[in-house]
Design a protein around this motif. Structure first.
Motif, short mmCIF file in Angstrom:
data_model
loop_
_atom_site.label_atom_id
_atom_site.label_comp_id
_atom_site.label_asym_id
_atom_site.label_seq_id
_atom_site.Cartn_x
_atom_site.Cartn_y
_atom_site.Cartn_z
N ILE A 194 26.63 28.09 68.13
CA ILE A 194 27.78 28.68 67.68
C ILE A 194 28.32 28.14 66.70
O ILE A 194 28.53 26.62 66.69
CB ILE A 194 29.00 28.98 68.84
N ALA A 195 28.70 28.85 65.56
CA ALA A 195 29.29 28.31 64.12
C ALA A 195 30.38 29.17 63.68
O ALA A 195 30.35 30.28 64.01
CB ALA A 195 28.08 27.84 63.13
N PRO A 196 31.16 28.50 62.96
CA PRO A 196 32.31 29.43 62.32
C PRO A 196 31.36 30.31 61.26
O PRO A 196 30.40 30.05 60.86
CB PRO A 196 32.99 28.28 61.56
N GLU A 197 32.09 31.47 61.13
CA GLU A 197 31.41 32.48 60.19
C GLU A 197 31.66 31.85 58.70
O GLU A 197 32.49 31.20 58.43
CB GLU A 197 32.40 33.68 60.36
N PRO A 198 30.43 32.21 58.18
CA PRO A 198 30.56 31.83 56.41
C PRO A 198 31.74 32.20 55.84
O PRO A 198 32.38 33.39 56.01
CB PRO A 198 29.16 32.37 55.78
#
Length: 307
Positions: A194-198
């Motif tokens: 899981i990563a922050p949205e661009p």
């Protein structure tokens, strides 16, 4: 005792592996997944045994040696940087070495199989990128080892990006019966990051542990797989059978998952049956735009739209 189906990050670590799912540990017959972290200059050697393997960089590059074959992998910065090249290693390879000058993390996706195929390189430029679904069911699929894309004996593997707030693996579907031409019988592993949205910058004091959700429900009176769980970075979910979906991305965060599948059918194919209560949703997709956040990590010449 039924094997645990949700494996939180670190709970299925073993030896050098951050995640180690073997058929014996999963309580099934074919599919495997290992996640290996190497320090700069590090390496790891294993025997292929009765399984074929794909070495897929999650972060970083590597040199893969499979007996006499040497395969150089450029890799990528992380799973959200776009498609990666990969290496295929056949069963009965006595010595497989993954070595990384700069360090990194690598998925070893495996399947017990019968045929021994040649070791070979899978270039990133040859990976079809598919935009699947529409609206809030939009997702991006990297078909690097899809059944109709890459030759293997039993192993099928793909990657998926789901933009924040979207539902993926939807409508719920299953592949737990052998129905020639209609449905495949495939065990499946989901591995998540899981990563922050661009373009989205969480506050500096925001907690790092965003959570998505995974649902699996029983597909018949003789099926007991029933999962509704939070999934976080580094988690895995085992799906021996059942209707699976949705996979829900938390708002503000892109959900990545790696799917590893294998099963007993003589024809290697991904044939699914949609849940009859939700299959109608596909009829709403024609004319509905794909989420404008897609494609993520665009690579020229590699995109194709499919619903």
């Amino acid at each position: 005792m039924e094997p645990r189906l949700h494996l939180p990050a670190g709970s299925a670590a073993s030896g050098p592996y951050d995640l180690h799912v073997s058929p014996d540990r999963a309580g099934w017959s074919y599919a495997s997944l290992r996640v290996l972290t190497l320090p700069p200059g590090g390496g790891h050697t294993f025997a292929a045994g009765d399984s074929e393997w794909i070495v897929l960089p999650l972060a970083g590059g590597a040199t893969v040696t499979a007996d006499e074959a040497i395969i150089e992998l450029t890799g990528r910065a992380d799973v959200f940087a776009g498609v990666s090249d990969f290496a295929y290693v056949p069963r009965d390879t006595a010595r497989v070495t993954v070595a990384s000058a700069g360090g990194g993390r690598f998925a070893l996706a495996g399947a017990r199989c019968a045929r021994r195929l040649p070791a070979r390189y899978g270039p990133a430029g040859g990976v079809p990128v598919e935009l699947r679904g529409a609206g809030t069911c939009s997702r991006q699929v990297h078909n690097f080892a899809a059944a109709d894309v890459f030759d293997a004996d039993r192993l099928i593997a793909v990657e998926v990006y789901t933009p924040g707030g979207n539902w993926s693996s939807y409508p719920p579907h299953k592949h737990d019966e052998s129905r020639p031409g209609e449905e495949s019988c495939l065990e499946e592993i989901y591995y998540y990051e899981i990563a922050p949205e661009p373009g989205v910058r969480p506050p500096a004091d925001a907690p790092a542990a965003a959570a998505g959700f995974q649902r699996v429900s029983p597909s018949g009176p003789d099926r007991t797989t029933d999962v509704l769980t939070e999934v976080r970075d580094g988690d895995a979910v085992l799906i021996p059978d059942g209707w699976h979906g949705p996979s829900i991305a938390p708002p503000g965060h892109t959900l990545y998952y790696l799917n590893v599948m294998a099963g007993p059918d003589p024809d290697r194919a991904w044939l699914i049956r949609d849940h009859p209560d939700h299959a109608w949703l596909r009829t709403t997709w024609p004319g509905t735009p794909v989420d404008p956040r897609l494609p993520l990590a665009r690579r020229a010449g590699s995109e194709e739209a499919s619903r």
